[in-house]
Design a protein around this motif. Structure first.
Motif, PDB file in Angstrom:
ATOM      1  N   PRO A 122      -4.036  -6.055   9.803  1.00 27.39           N
ATOM      2  CA  PRO A 122      -4.940  -6.187  10.958  1.00 27.39           C
ATOM      3  C   PRO A 122      -6.062  -5.149  10.955  1.00 27.39           C
ATOM      4  O   PRO A 122      -7.181  -5.441  11.379  1.00 27.39           O
ATOM      5  N   VAL A 123      -5.742  -3.929  10.467  1.00 25.35           N
ATOM      6  CA  VAL A 123      -6.769  -2.895  10.390  1.00 25.35           C
ATOM      7  C   VAL A 123      -7.854  -3.312   9.403  1.00 25.35           C
ATOM      8  O   VAL A 123      -9.052  -3.152   9.651  1.00 25.35           O
ATOM      9  N   ALA A 124      -7.432  -3.857   8.254  1.00 27.43           N
ATOM     10  CA  ALA A 124      -8.399  -4.310   7.248  1.00 27.43           C
ATOM     11  C   ALA A 124      -9.261  -5.444   7.790  1.00 27.43           C
ATOM     12  O   ALA A 124     -10.464  -5.509   7.532  1.00 27.43           O
ATOM     13  N   TRP A 147       0.852  -1.196   0.000  1.00 23.65           N
ATOM     14  CA  TRP A 147       0.000   0.000   0.000  1.00 23.65           C
ATOM     15  C   TRP A 147       0.880   1.234   0.000  1.00 23.65           C
ATOM     16  O   TRP A 147       1.588   1.499   0.969  1.00 23.65           O
ATOM     17  N   GLN A 148       0.789   1.993  -1.085  1.00 18.40           N
ATOM     18  CA  GLN A 148       1.518   3.249  -1.212  1.00 18.40           C
ATOM     19  C   GLN A 148       0.500   4.387  -1.125  1.00 18.40           C
ATOM     20  O   GLN A 148      -0.272   4.626  -2.041  1.00 18.40           O
ATOM     21  N   HIS A 149       0.493   5.081   0.039  1.00 15.89           N
ATOM     22  CA  HIS A 149      -0.462   6.167   0.247  1.00 15.89           C
ATOM     23  C   HIS A 149       0.222   7.496  -0.074  1.00 15.89           C
ATOM     24  O   HIS A 149       1.398   7.701   0.293  1.00 15.89           O
ATOM     25  N   SER A 170       3.202  -0.432   6.076  1.00 16.12           N
ATOM     26  CA  SER A 170       3.600  -1.829   6.235  1.00 16.12           C
ATOM     27  C   SER A 170       2.380  -2.742   6.283  1.00 16.12           C
ATOM     28  O   SER A 170       1.381  -2.428   6.940  1.00 16.12           O
ATOM     29  N   PRO A 171       2.447  -3.902   5.595  1.00 15.60           N
ATOM     30  CA  PRO A 171       1.353  -4.871   5.696  1.00 15.60           C
ATOM     31  C   PRO A 171       1.093  -5.312   7.125  1.00 15.60           C
ATOM     32  O   PRO A 171      -0.054  -5.592   7.505  1.00 15.60           O
TER      33      PRO A 171
END
Length: 856
Positions: free
Chosen positions: A655-657, A640-642, A649-650
Motif C-alpha cells: 500500500p505504501v508503494a 523486501w529484506q531491509h 510484510s507485503p
C-alpha cells in the motif's frame, strides 16, 4: 511623473534637438536613438519607392548602416502599416509572415512598424522595429514613435525637395553693398573669398562668431576645421554645390561650429557665388556671404519643440497663472476630466474637486507647494459626468528671475486601472479565485491570531482537513465547468454552516481547511457532523442533480500541535484515516495515527532505494493441479529484506508503494523478473509452467500496461500464453467498462487474466461474464474453515459451480490441510496452492522442487 517617463522624455527631447540637417544623418540618428530608447535588436528606416522598400538607415546590434538594400513591400508586415497608416504591432511575427525573408533572417519574434506621412497624407516611409524576443510596446512608446514618424515624414519630403532643388534652383541676386550695410546694423558677419587666393576676408563680426583673432589668417581649412564634425560633410557638400556653375550659386545653410573657447554655436550662412564665362566654360570666381549667430534662436526652437512634445503627452497638463486661473490645458486633460478647453480656461482647478478631501488636505498641499515649489500625491477628483476617479498629480511652481511665482504647471494621470489592478492583485493574493474563500495566506494570519488568544487564555481551537470523496469522477465525467460550479455552491454551504469567527480555506482542487477558534473536541465533532450533513444535500448544477460526500480529519490545539504545520499534518493524517474507514465520516487525530504516519514516511524513504540496493526479491509459490498433484505454475510474490527494518510484510509496504507511486517501477521490475525466470525454467526443460503475477490497481489503470507487458514478453522471449496476470475483484469492479477494455486488449495479445481474492468484493455477474478471464482464485479466508464452517463450504461450492457455469477454472489459495484439499477435490476445484505443498520460496529452492518432481 515617474523617473522612467522622465528619462524617456529626455531622450525624446534629445532626438528632437538632433533631428535636423542632412536627411540621411537624421535617419541614421533617428534609427539609433529609437533602438537605444526602446532596447530592440534592429531598427530599419525605409523609404517607399513604388512597390519596394529602400533601407535608408538600419540600426542593428548597436551599429548603424546606411543604404542597406531593399525588399518588396508586399508579403511583409510593413504592408499592413502602409494600408492602415498607423502603428502595427505583431507577436510571433515570423510565423504570421513566413514569406518575409528579413523576418526569418533575423529570427524576428516581436515587430512594431510605424508610418511617416507627407503633407498629402500619403505614407512615404515606414520604420520597423524587430526583436528576437517578446517586447511590450507601451502606449507611451507608441506615442513617441508617432512623433518621430511625423518628423521623419517631414525629412523625407525635405529630402525629395532638395533633390528637386538640385534640378531647379531659385535665382537670387543680392546687392552686395546693401547687404554689407545691413550686416553692419544687424551684427551679421560678412566674408568674401576670391578663388585662386586661399585666404578669406572676414569681418570683425564674423571673427567674433568663430572666436578667431583679429589678425589671424583665415583659410578654407581654418573654416572647415571649425565646423562641428557631424555637420562638416553636409556643409562642404553644400558649398561645392553652390560653386557648381550648373546652379545659381546660392548657398543657404544652418550648421554648428566649435568656437575657439570650446563652446558649440549655431550659425546661418547665406552666400552668393559669382561665375565668369570663358567661351562655353563657366567657373566660380568669387563668393560673398553673410553669417548670423542663431544659437539663441535654435535653443528657443528646441525649447518650443520640447514644450510642444511634452504638452501632447498622454498625461493631463494644466497651466495656471499665479492666481490659479487656468490659462492652458492639453488634449489629455479634456479626455481625462471630460471638460473641454473652452470650459477649463478662465476657471480654477477647484472645478475638479470631488469633496473627498477636507480643508486640511488642501492646506497641507499649498503649504508644501509654497515652501518647496513642488507637490506630488494621489488625489480624488470628479469627472464632468459626476463620477469620482483617482489620479496621480504633480504640481510645479514656475518662477521668474526674481524668484517670483508666475505660473503653476500640473501633470496628472488617471490611475483608476492601476488601482483596480492593485485591488485585484490583493484579492488574488488573499482569496481563492474560484470560490472567493480566504487562501492559505489569510489562514496563516487568522491561525496566528487564534493561537495567540488560545495561549493567553489556555483555550482551545480545532483545525479540520476536509476532502471531497470521488470528486475527480465528477470532473472526469461531467467536465471541469460542472466541477467548478459545484465547488462554488459547496463553498457557500461551508460558510453558512460556520460561525463568523471561523475560517474556511480552499487549498486547491477539492481540499479545504477549516479553523474553529475556541472549539474543543465535543464542539468539533458537532461542527464536523453538521458539515457532513450540509455537504450531503443534493446540488442542482445545470440539469444535473449531484450528491457529494466528504471525509474530515480533526486536529485539536494544543494536544495535536501548536502551530499550523503540526496541526495541518495531524488533521491531514486523520482525514486519510477517515478515507480508509469508509469515507463520509470524520476522525480525530490519535497518537496511533502519528506512529503509523511516521512508519509510513520511513517506509516510503526506504522503499525509494530498495531496488537500487537489491533489497527486493521475488519468491515463487507452486500452483498444483488437483487432478494429478503436478506443479503446473507459480505465483510470483514480492519480498523486501531491509538491513535495518528486517523483513517487511507485503501487506505493509505494497500500500505504501501504491500511495507513493513507487509501485510502477517496482511492479515493472517484478513482472520482468518473473517473466525472465519463467523463460529460464522453460529453457531448463520444465514446462509448460504458468507464471502468475499480481497487478496493483495503479498498474492496471496505467494506459501503457498492455504495451509494457508485450514489450517485456518480447524482450525476455516468453510466449504470452505462459503469463497469467492476477487482478483483485475490487480493482476489476472499480470501473468495469475500463477493466473490460484492458482485459480485452491483454487477451488479444495472448496474455491470460485471473480474478484474485474472488468472493471478497461485490462482483456483478453481468460484468463477470464480460470479463476476459481464465480463472477465479478462491480467497484463503473462505478456504481456512471449509472443514468445519458450513457457510464457508457453501460459499466455496458456489464459487466453483459459478466458475464451471461460466467456463472458468478455479484455484484455491491458502490450502494448509489434507481435509481442505479433500473437500476442494470433491467440489471439483481445478488447482490449489498453499503451505500444504510449499510456502513461497526463492528461485533456487523452486528449482529444487521442480527437479524433485514434486507431487501432492
Amino acid at each position: 511623473m515617474k523617473d522612467a517617463q522622465i528619462s524617456r522624455l529626455k531622450k525624446l527631447f534629445e532626438l528632437s534637438l538632433t533631428l535636423s540637417g542632412d536627411p540621411m544623418e537624421i535617419f541614421q540618428h533617428a534609427a539609433k536613438l529609437i533602438g537605444e530608447l526602446l532596447e530592440v535588436k534592429l531598427v530599419c528606416l525605409s523609404e517607399i519607392q513604388g512597390e519596394r522598400l529602400n533601407f535608408l538607415a538600419v540600426y542593428m546590434d548597436g551599429e548603424i548602416y546606411e543604404n542597406a538594400g531593399a525588399c518588396l513591400l508586399a508579403s511583409t508586415p510593413c504592408a499592413t502599416v502602409e494600408e492602415t497608416k498607423d502603428i502595427r504591432i505583431y507577436d510571433q511575427v515570423k510565423e504570421l509572415f513566413p514569406e518575409a525573408a528579413f523576418l526569418q533572417d533575423h529570427n524576428a519574434v516581436a515587430y512594431c512598424g510605424f508610418p511617416s506621412l507627407d503633407n498629402h497624407g500619403k505614407v512615404v516611409a515606414i520604420t520597423c522595429l524587430l526583436d528576437d524576443k517578446p517586447h511590450d510596446f507601451s502606449n507611451e512608446d507608441q506615442e513617441v514613435l508617432r512623433i518621430i514618424g511625423q518628423r521623419i515624414g517631414m525629412e523625407i519630403e525635405r529630402k525629395r525637395n532638395l533633390e528637386e532643388k538640385e534640378r531647379v534652383s531659385e535665382v537670387l541676386r543680392l546687392n552686395e553693398d546693401r547687404l554689407y550695410q545691413a550686416t553692419l546694423v544687424s551684427g551679421t558677419g560678412v566674408f568674401e573669398q576670391t578663388y585662386g587666393n586661399d585666404s578669406i576676408y572676414c569681418s570683425p563680426e564674423l571673427r567674433t562668431h568663430f572666436g578667431w583673432d583679429a589678425d589671424e589668417l583665415v583659410t578654407t581649412q581654418t573654416f572647415t576645421d571649425s565646423i562641428y564634425p557631424d555637420d562638416r560633410k553636409r556643409v562642404i557638400e553644400a558649398i561645392r554645390q553652390a560653386q557648381n556653375s550648373s546652379g545659381n550659386g546660392l548657398l543657404d545653410i544652418d550648421y554648428r561650429i566649435f568656437r575657439r573657447n570650446g563652446e558649440v554655436g549655431w550659425l546661418a550662412t547665406r552666400s552668393q557665388t559669382f561665375f565668369e564665362t570663358d567661351g562655353e566654360v563657366s567657373r566660380a570666381v568669387r563668393t560673398v556671404g553673410a553669417v548670423r549667430d542663431i544659437t539663441k534662436k535654435k535653443l528657443a526652437e528646441q525649447e518650443q519643440r520640447i514644450f510642444a512634445t511634452a504638452f501632447q503627452t498622454q498625461e493631463g497638463i494644466i497651466v495656471t497663472d499665479a492666481n490659479q486661473i487656468i490659462v492652458r490645458v492639453n488634449q489629455a486633460f479634456t479626455i481625462i476630466t471630460g471638460y473641454s478647453t473652452e470650459e477649463a480656461i478662465g476657471n480654477k482647478p477647484s472645478m475638479l474637486k470631488s469633496g473627498r478631501h477636507d480643508s486640511f488636505f488642501y492646506h497641507a498641499m499649498h503649504k508644501t507647494l509654497h515652501s518647496e515649489g513642488y507637490w506630488q500625491g494621489e488625489i480624488m477628483d470628479r469627472h464632468k459626468d459626476g463620477r469620482i476617479y483617482p489620479k496621480w498629480l504633480t504640481i510645479t511652481a514656475v518662477k521668474d528671475s526674481d524668484d517670483k511665482t508666475t505660473h503653476y504647471v500640473g501633470n496628472f494621470s488617471d490611475i483608476t486601472e492601476r488601482k483596480l489592478a492593485e485591488e485585484h492583485i490583493h484579492y488574488l493574493a488573499n482569496f481563492d479565485w474560484l470560490t472567493g474563500l480566504p487562501n492559505r495566506t489569510q489562514l496563516n494570519d487568522h491561525l496566528k491570531y487564534a493561537l495567540s488568544l488560545a495561549k493567553r487564555s489556555n483555550g482551545h481551537l480545532a483545525l479540520m482537513f476536509l476532502d471531497l470523496d470521488h470528486f475527480k469522477d465528477i470532473n472526469d465525467s461531467l467536465g471541469h465547468s460542472i466541477g467548478d460550479a459545484l465547488l462554488i455552491k459547496l463553498a457557500k454551504r461551508l460558510r453558512a454552516a460556520l460561525r463568523e469567527e471561523d475560517t474556511v480555506t480552499r487549498l486547491g482542487g477539492d481540499e479545504f481547511i477549516l479553523l474553529l477558534p475556541g472549539v474543543d473536541a465535543i464542539g468539533a465533532a458537532h461542527v464536523a457532523q453538521k458539515l457532513l450533513d450540509a455537504i450531503a444535500e443534493s446540488y442542482r448544477i445545470e440539469h444535473y442533480d449531484l450528491i457529494l460526500t466528504a471525509s474530515i480529519g480533526i486536529a485539536l490545539y494544543p494536544e495535536d500541535g501548536e502551530d499550523l504545520e503540526a496541526l495541518s499534518k495531524s488533521a491531514d493524517t486523520a482525514m486519510y484515516r477517515a478515507k480508509q474507514e469508509g469515507r463520509q465520516c470524520y476522525r480525530f487525530f490519535t497518537q496511533e495515527m502519528q506512529a503509523r504516519s511516521a512508519r509510513n514516511l520511513q517506509l516510503v524513504n526506504a522503499l525509494r532505494h530498495a531496488l537500487d540496493r537489491s533489497q527486493l526479491q521475488v519468491h515463487y509459490q507452486p500452483q498444483i493441479s488437483m487432478r494429478d498433484g503436478a506443479i503446473i505454475g507459480a505465483e510470483a510474490l514480492l519480498r523486501w529484506q531491509h538491513p535495518e527494518l528486517g523483513m517487511v510484510s507485503p501487506a505493509e509496504f505494497i500500500p505504501v508503494a501504491e500511495g507513493s507511486g513507487l509501485i510502477l517501477p517496482i511492479g515493472e521490475w517484478v513482472l520482468r523478473s518473473a517473466v525472465r525466470q519463467a523463460k529460464a525454467w522453460m529453457n531448463e526443460g520444465f514446462g509448460p509452467l504458468i507464471m502468475a503475477v499480481n497487478l496493483s490497481a495503479v498498474q492496471f489503470r496505467h494506459p501503457d500496461l498492455p504495451e509494457l507487458v508485450t514489450r517485456i514478453l518480447d524482450e525476455e522471449g516468453l510466449p504470452p500464453e505462459h503469463l497469467e496476470l492476477e487482478l483483485t475483484e475490487g480493482v476489476a469492479m472499480h470501473n468495469p467498462q475500463s477493466a473490460i477494455a484492458v482485459m480485452n486488449n491483454l487477451q488479444e495479445r495472448g496474455v491470460r487474466m485471473s480474478i484474485d481474492d474472488f468472493g471478497t468484493g461485490y462482483s456483478s455477474l453481468s460484468y463477470l461474464k464480460k470479463f476476459k478471464v481464465h480463472k477465479l482464485k478462491i480467497d484463503q479466508s473462505f478456504v481456512r474453515d471449509i472443514s468445519t464452517d458450513p457457510e464457508d463450504k457453501a460459499i466455496v461450492s458456489a464459487i466453483i459451480n459459478l466458475a464451471k457455469s461460466l467456463g472458468l477454472k478455479t484455484i484455491a489459495e491458502g490450502v494448509e490441510t489434507e481435509g481442505q484439499q479433500a473437500f476442494l477435490r470433491e467440489q471439483g476445484c481445478d488447482e490449489m496452492q498453499g503451505y500444504l505443498f510449499s510456502k513461497p520460496v526463492s528461485a533456487e529452492q523452486f528449482d529444487a522442487l521442480l527437479k524433485q518432481g514434486f507431487a501432492a
